[in-house]
Design an enzyme around this catalytic site. Structure first.
Site, PDB file in Angstrom:
ATOM      1  N   GLU A  70       0.817  -1.209   0.000  1.00 36.39           N
ATOM      2  CA  GLU A  70       0.000   0.000   0.000  1.00 36.39           C
ATOM      3  C   GLU A  70       0.856   1.268   0.000  1.00 36.39           C
ATOM      4  OE1 GLU A  70      -2.311  -0.568   3.503  1.00 36.39           O
ATOM      5  OE2 GLU A  70      -3.402  -2.294   2.700  1.00 36.39           O
ATOM      6  N   ARG A 112       3.099   7.763  -0.250  1.00 39.08           N
ATOM      7  CA  ARG A 112       4.096   8.829  -0.303  1.00 39.08           C
ATOM      8  C   ARG A 112       5.225   8.512  -1.284  1.00 39.08           C
ATOM      9  NH1 ARG A 112       4.919  11.981   4.356  1.00 39.08           N
ATOM     10  NH2 ARG A 112       3.997  10.276   5.522  1.00 39.08           N
ATOM     11  N   TYR A 148       3.684  18.317  11.566  1.00 41.29           N
ATOM     12  CA  TYR A 148       4.735  17.327  11.835  1.00 41.29           C
ATOM     13  C   TYR A 148       6.130  17.925  11.994  1.00 41.29           C
ATOM     14  CZ  TYR A 148       1.126  14.259   9.816  1.00 41.29           C
ATOM     15  OH  TYR A 148      -0.039  13.596   9.538  1.00 41.29           O
ATOM     16  N   CYS A 202      -3.172  33.323  10.264  1.00 41.37           N
ATOM     17  CA  CYS A 202      -3.055  33.955  11.578  1.00 41.37           C
ATOM     18  C   CYS A 202      -2.701  32.916  12.642  1.00 41.37           C
ATOM     19  CB  CYS A 202      -4.361  34.665  11.917  1.00 41.37           C
ATOM     20  SG  CYS A 202      -4.221  35.779  13.319  1.00 41.37           S
TER      21      CYS A 202
END
Length: 421
Positions: free
Chosen positions: A273, A276, A316, A342
């Site tokens: 699977e 990335r 992260y 902001c």
């Protein structure tokens, strides 16, 4: 390797200057290289050519239907974690028999949807889910193909938010529970146990965690086969990392070489699977410098992309390579590269050395193809950016830039807030 290269001073995506794409489509802008995606899929697929396998692209990493269609055309399937991702995959033309339905919290409507569309299998993450799937299958008069997800208690050595294979994580079942439930599931007329699944995390940059987890899964699979439980699939998940700045993850070939010996004696189809590792370096985010702000303490480069467009650095603390779209040969400066949101967390890089820029210059944030747009939001009432795919000298919008009207689509002021009443 990717197909974002400098030709002279200008950065290109395949055969098109990025400045030309910005002129057509404005900024912030996600750009994907079809050639890069195709190459990554081919390299990953060839690395495993000696094993029967199916590559199920992790749809959560990038769910654009054009990306999913490209993967399907290459022969891939999809790993999904929601009914919405199933809908996207089906709309993109992914074969249901190449779709694995994962996720710890599948609802009854999602289970029904998966069974009606005849996905390859549903990954079971708890005993409660197993019996809910059985009830739904009985109601539909069908048999649910399932795989049990093992939690191997292996440290993926990655960011704690994306580690999924430790006992303290919410994912998967223990070894003991799996043996017990397999026996019960095999006796249920509405359940067809077909596989064993693991997935220990994401952005893993060494082979040892994979080897440790796969060895455990293979040992359990062998024991199940000895007990005459007819397994067909061993799903070892994804998680192979990519290089953002300084990481040195193993190549698909090194990854395959490390795990292949573990499957000796197992006549199963391997399911992988990756997400990335296929799409990460195939996508970039282009942003324009809005202001250059200098204080006594530091310099800020304020750009028009924000954490709503790419949240990975804020969430992260990830570090993406950032470089000018056009190199002007100026001396380097140290600066914080920040967005307009902001929030102080809206920072893409801190104290980063980069060629000095001026207002209006373009910057390229690399390796933004995975968990970039898929995690984008409309925070601060900012319309989400456009997505463009390039193939050779052709470019096409695969998602239109949102408008202000899109920000309030679906919202409604109730009658009792109308002053006319």
């Amino acid at each position: 390797m990717d197909y974002f290269d400098y030709k002279g001073a200008a950065l290109y995506c395949e055969e098109i200057p990025i400045t030309e794409l910005v002129h057509q489509f404005d900024t912030p802008l996600y750009i994907y290289s079809h050639a890069t995606l195709e190459r990554h899929f081919r390299v990953f697929n060839e690395a495993l050519s000696n094993l029967p396998h199916l590559i199920c692209f992790s749809a959560k990493s990038n769910g654009n239907i054009a990306i999913l269609r490209a993967i399907a055309q290459m022969g891939g399937g999809a790993d999904i974690v929601s009914g919405g991702e199933l809908f996207r995959c089906l709309e993109a033309g992914v074969s249901p028999q190449k779709i694995v339905f994962s996720g710890v919290g599948k609802t009854v409507p999602e289970i029904e949807y998966g069974l009606r569309r005849k996905v390859l299998m549903l990954n079971v993450e708890s005993e409660s889910e197993l019996w809910k799937i059985a009830l739904v299958a009985e109601k539909l008069g069908t048999v649910a193909p399932i795989s049990f997800r093992l939690n191997p208690d292996v440290d993926a050595k990655t960011h704690p938010y994306i580690a999924t294979g430790l006992k303290r994580n919410k994912f998967g079942l223990t070894r003991e529970t799996i043996f017990s439930l397999y026996k019960e599931a095999a006796q249920n007329p509405h359940l067809a146990p077909l596989g064993l699944t693991i997935h220990i995390g994401s952005q893993i940059t060494e082979t040892t965690p994979f080897v440790d987890a796969v060895r455990i899964a293979c040992d359990i699979a062998k024991e199940l086969q000895k007990k005459k439980i007819p397994l067909k699939y061993l799903d070892i998940g994804g998680g192979l990392g990519v290089r953002y700045r300084d990481e040195e993850p193993p190549s698909p070939k090194e990854y395959a070489k490390a795990i292949a010996p573990l499957f000796k004696g197992l006549s199963l189809t391997l399911i992988l699977e990756p997400g990335r590792v296929l799409i990460g370096n195939a996508g970039v985010l282009i942003t324009r410098v809005v202001y250059v702000k200098k204080t006594k303490r530091k310099q800020f480069i304020v750009v028009d992309a924000g954490m709503n467009d790419l949240i990975r650095p804020a969430l992260y603390k990830s570090e993406h390579t950032i470089e000018p779209v056009v190199r002007r040969g100026k001396p380097a400066v140290r600066a914080d590269i920040v967005g307009p949101i902001c929030e102080s967390a809206d920072t893409f890089a801190q104290d980063r050395e980069i060629e000095d820029v001026e207002e209006g210059d373009l910057l390229c944030i690399r390796t933004a193809g995975a968990y970039g747009f898929s995690m984008a939001s409309q925070y601060n009432a900012r319309p989400r950016p456009a997505e463009v795919m390039v193939r050779g000298s052709d470019a096409a919008v695969i998602r239109a830039r949102e408008s202000f009207d899109d920000l309030i689509r679906g919202e409604k002021i109730p009658d009792w807030l109308n002053p006319e009443r």
